[in-house]
Design an enzyme around this catalytic site. Structure first.
Site, short mmCIF file in Angstrom:
data_model
loop_
_atom_site.label_atom_id
_atom_site.label_comp_id
_atom_site.label_asym_id
_atom_site.label_seq_id
_atom_site.Cartn_x
_atom_site.Cartn_y
_atom_site.Cartn_z
N TYR A 48 0.85 -1.20 0.00
CA TYR A 48 0.00 0.00 0.00
C TYR A 48 0.88 1.26 0.00
O TYR A 48 0.40 2.35 -0.18
CB TYR A 48 -0.94 0.04 1.21
CG TYR A 48 -1.93 -1.11 1.32
CD1 TYR A 48 -2.10 -2.03 0.30
CD2 TYR A 48 -2.70 -1.26 2.47
CE1 TYR A 48 -2.99 -3.08 0.42
CE2 TYR A 48 -3.61 -2.31 2.60
CZ TYR A 48 -3.74 -3.22 1.58
OH TYR A 48 -4.63 -4.26 1.71
N ASN A 135 -5.50 -14.30 0.99
CA ASN A 135 -5.79 -14.75 -0.39
C ASN A 135 -5.30 -16.17 -0.70
O ASN A 135 -5.12 -16.52 -1.86
CB ASN A 135 -5.23 -13.73 -1.41
CG ASN A 135 -5.85 -12.37 -1.21
OD1 ASN A 135 -7.05 -12.26 -0.97
ND2 ASN A 135 -5.05 -11.32 -1.24
N SER A 183 -12.50 -5.96 1.93
CA SER A 183 -13.66 -5.40 1.23
C SER A 183 -14.97 -5.86 1.88
O SER A 183 -15.85 -6.41 1.20
CB SER A 183 -13.64 -5.73 -0.26
OG SER A 183 -12.56 -5.12 -0.91
N ARG A 233 -18.70 8.51 7.56
CA ARG A 233 -18.78 7.05 7.32
C ARG A 233 -17.77 6.29 8.17
O ARG A 233 -18.04 5.17 8.60
CB ARG A 233 -18.53 6.75 5.84
CG ARG A 233 -19.63 7.27 4.93
CD ARG A 233 -19.23 7.04 3.50
NE ARG A 233 -20.24 7.51 2.57
CZ ARG A 233 -20.03 7.63 1.27
NH1 ARG A 233 -18.85 7.31 0.76
NH2 ARG A 233 -20.99 8.06 0.48
N ILE A 234 -16.60 6.90 8.40
CA ILE A 234 -15.62 6.27 9.29
C ILE A 234 -16.30 6.03 10.64
O ILE A 234 -16.18 4.96 11.24
CB ILE A 234 -14.36 7.17 9.44
CG1 ILE A 234 -13.57 7.19 8.12
CG2 ILE A 234 -13.49 6.72 10.61
CD1 ILE A 234 -12.39 8.15 8.09
N ASN A 237 -19.55 3.46 10.28
CA ASN A 237 -19.17 2.05 10.07
C ASN A 237 -18.77 1.37 11.37
O ASN A 237 -18.80 0.14 11.48
CB ASN A 237 -18.02 1.94 9.06
CG ASN A 237 -18.46 2.26 7.63
OD1 ASN A 237 -19.65 2.28 7.33
ND2 ASN A 237 -17.50 2.54 6.77
N1 LIG Z 1 -5.62 -8.66 1.54
C1 LIG Z 1 -6.01 -8.12 0.41
O1 LIG Z 1 -5.63 -8.57 -0.68
C2 LIG Z 1 -6.92 -6.93 0.44
C3 LIG Z 1 -7.59 -6.53 -0.73
C4 LIG Z 1 -8.45 -5.44 -0.66
C5 LIG Z 1 -8.63 -4.78 0.55
N2 LIG Z 1 -7.94 -5.16 1.67
C6 LIG Z 1 -8.11 -4.46 2.96
O2 LIG Z 1 -9.49 -4.33 3.26
C7 LIG Z 1 -9.81 -2.96 3.49
C8 LIG Z 1 -11.24 -2.66 3.13
O3 LIG Z 1 -11.51 -3.06 1.81
P1 LIG Z 1 -11.78 -2.03 0.63
O4 LIG Z 1 -11.17 -0.73 0.95
O5 LIG Z 1 -11.38 -2.74 -0.61
O6 LIG Z 1 -13.34 -1.95 0.52
P2 LIG Z 1 -14.62 -1.72 1.48
O7 LIG Z 1 -14.19 -1.39 2.86
O8 LIG Z 1 -15.51 -2.86 1.24
O9 LIG Z 1 -15.30 -0.46 0.80
C9 LIG Z 1 -14.69 0.79 0.72
C10 LIG Z 1 -15.49 1.64 -0.25
O10 LIG Z 1 -16.82 1.81 0.22
C11 LIG Z 1 -17.11 3.19 0.43
N3 LIG Z 1 -17.77 3.29 1.74
C12 LIG Z 1 -17.26 2.98 2.95
N4 LIG Z 1 -18.19 3.12 3.91
C13 LIG Z 1 -19.33 3.52 3.29
C14 LIG Z 1 -20.63 3.82 3.76
N5 LIG Z 1 -20.92 3.74 5.05
N6 LIG Z 1 -21.55 4.19 2.84
C15 LIG Z 1 -21.24 4.28 1.51
N7 LIG Z 1 -20.01 4.03 1.01
C16 LIG Z 1 -19.06 3.63 1.91
C17 LIG Z 1 -15.78 3.91 0.43
O11 LIG Z 1 -15.90 5.17 -0.18
P3 LIG Z 1 -15.66 6.55 0.65
O12 LIG Z 1 -14.19 6.63 0.93
O13 LIG Z 1 -16.15 7.58 -0.33
O14 LIG Z 1 -16.50 6.46 1.88
C18 LIG Z 1 -14.91 3.01 -0.45
O15 LIG Z 1 -15.07 3.33 -1.80
C19 LIG Z 1 -8.77 -2.23 2.62
O16 LIG Z 1 -8.64 -0.87 2.94
C20 LIG Z 1 -7.53 -3.05 2.94
O17 LIG Z 1 -7.01 -2.69 4.20
C21 LIG Z 1 -7.10 -6.24 1.63
#
Ligand SMILES: NC(=O)c1ccc[n+]([C@@H]2O[C@H](COP(=O)([O-])OP(=O)(O)OC[C@H]3O[C@@H](n4cnc5c(N)ncnc54)[C@H](OP(=O)(O)O)[C@@H]3O)[C@@H](O)[C@H]2O)c1
Length: 287
Positions: A48, A135, A183, A233-234, A237
């Site tokens: 990252y 993964n 995610s 949202r932080i 959530n």
């Molecule tokens: N191990 C891996 O391979 C891997 C892969 C992917 C992710 N990750 C980890 O998992 C974490 C979370 O996954 P992610 O960032 O992919 O996706 P996520 O947490 O599922 O979703 C984040 C997205 O949703 C939006 N969002 C968040 N809260 C919201 C709400 N209450 N209402 C509406 N929209 C909302 C955010 O936009 P805004 O910023 O506009 O709110 C952002 O675009 C990552 O940051 C990372 O640390 C790990």
């Protein structure tokens, strides 16, 4: 903050804040927002390129280190025992800490056996409190879990209401491995934020779709790391401890499962090629 006891006795917060795709410059700010909102667990990774931002935020926040939980992940280009060992020391330096709470192998490619051996050594040396994988699916997970001395404490997989990882959950249970959802909001895919089932359930409790989707995962015993770059949202959530889903709600939510991930298929050769070349494409200049 609810915690989950890992297979080595370490207590891990069930909810954390993820920082994927947050720029190195913005990372300190958003981690500070998350800590102010009450998050105590942060999920970052070498790939990252923002571990320094996490380190800046945690070193300035005034919260005792033992109240924080830091996860990072070893990237493919650091695979192999020697390189991984060096990269763990680099992560410690960037995170401005003398121990990492949870260290994962980010992707199941490259010499991940060597990487895991380096992680076991770091674990035994007290540089890391728990080790695990990300993964790794099916036979690949079993192969490593069967062969290594320290059983993975955590497996991080794409997990959300549309991909509930039912079979992986039952497989990893045999090793005492805990599922951690990446995610957890499916990054909004499949219309998560407007989905009618989530909406109808949320309406009963005054909660939005994101809160219901996250609550479902925590009720299933899964660790979550939602990400947002919006302060409200932080906060929202994290605000999921004041309502309970009924058995009927849980059943309706279980029916949303498609049985497969939406974002990434780790058996797809194109995905492997993309990840093996990721660094060349995405490493910021000078990092
Ligand atoms: N191990 C891996 O391979 C891997 C892969 C992917 C992710 N990750 C980890 O998992 C974490 C979370 O996954 P992610 O960032 O992919 O996706 P996520 O947490 O599922 O979703 C984040 C997205 O949703 C939006 N969002 C968040 N809260 C919201 C709400 N209450 N209402 C509406 N929209 C909302 C955010 O936009 P805004 O910023 O506009 O709110 C952002 O675009 C990552 O940051 C990372 O640390 C790990």
């Amino acid at each position: 903050m609810k915690t989950i006891r890992l297979n080595n006795g370490v207590e891990m917060p069930q909810t954390g804040y993820g920082v994927w795709q947050i720029t190195p410059e913005a990372c300190e700010h958003f981690v500070t927002e998350a800590l102010n909102a009450g998050y105590r667990s942060i999920d970052t990774a070498q790939a990252y390129y923002n571990e320094e931002g996490v380190g800046e935020a945690v070193s300035k926040c005034g919260i005792p280190r033992q109240e924080l939980f830091l996860t990072t992940k070893v990237w493919i280009t650091n695979a192999g025992e020697e390189k991984a060992a060096h990269s763990i020391d680099e992560s410690l330096r960037k995170l401005k800490t003398d121990y990492i709470d949870l260290l994962l192998i980010h992707q199941p490619f490259g010499d991940y056996y060597g990487t895991y051996r380096a992680m076991e050594k770091a674990y035994k040396a007290g540089k890391v409190r728990a080790i695990g994988l990300s993964n790794f699916y099916d036979a690949r997970f079993v192969d490593l879990a069967e062969n290594m001395e320290v059983k993975p404490a955590v497996l991080q997989l794409e997990t959300h209401v549309f991909s509930q990882q039912v079979s992986m959950r039952s497989l990893i249970k045999e090793y005492g491995t805990q599922l951690m959802a990446w995610s957890p909001l499916a990054r909004g895919m499949n219309g998560l934020f407007t989905d009618g089932t989530l909406k109808a359930i949320g309406a009963k409790y005054g909660k939005d779709n994101a809160q219901v989707a996250l609550k479902f995962l925590t009720e299933e015993g899964i660790i979550i790391i939602p990400q947002s770059t919006k302060k409200e949202r932080i906060i929202s959530n994290l605000n999921i401890d004041d309502f309970t889903l009924t058995a009927a709600d849980m059943e309706a939510l279980r029916r949303l499962d498609t049985g497969h991930p939406l974002a990434a298929d780790f058996n797809d050769p194109q995905m492997a090629k993309f990840l093996l070349n990721y660094d060349r494409q995405f490493r910021p200049a000078g990092k």
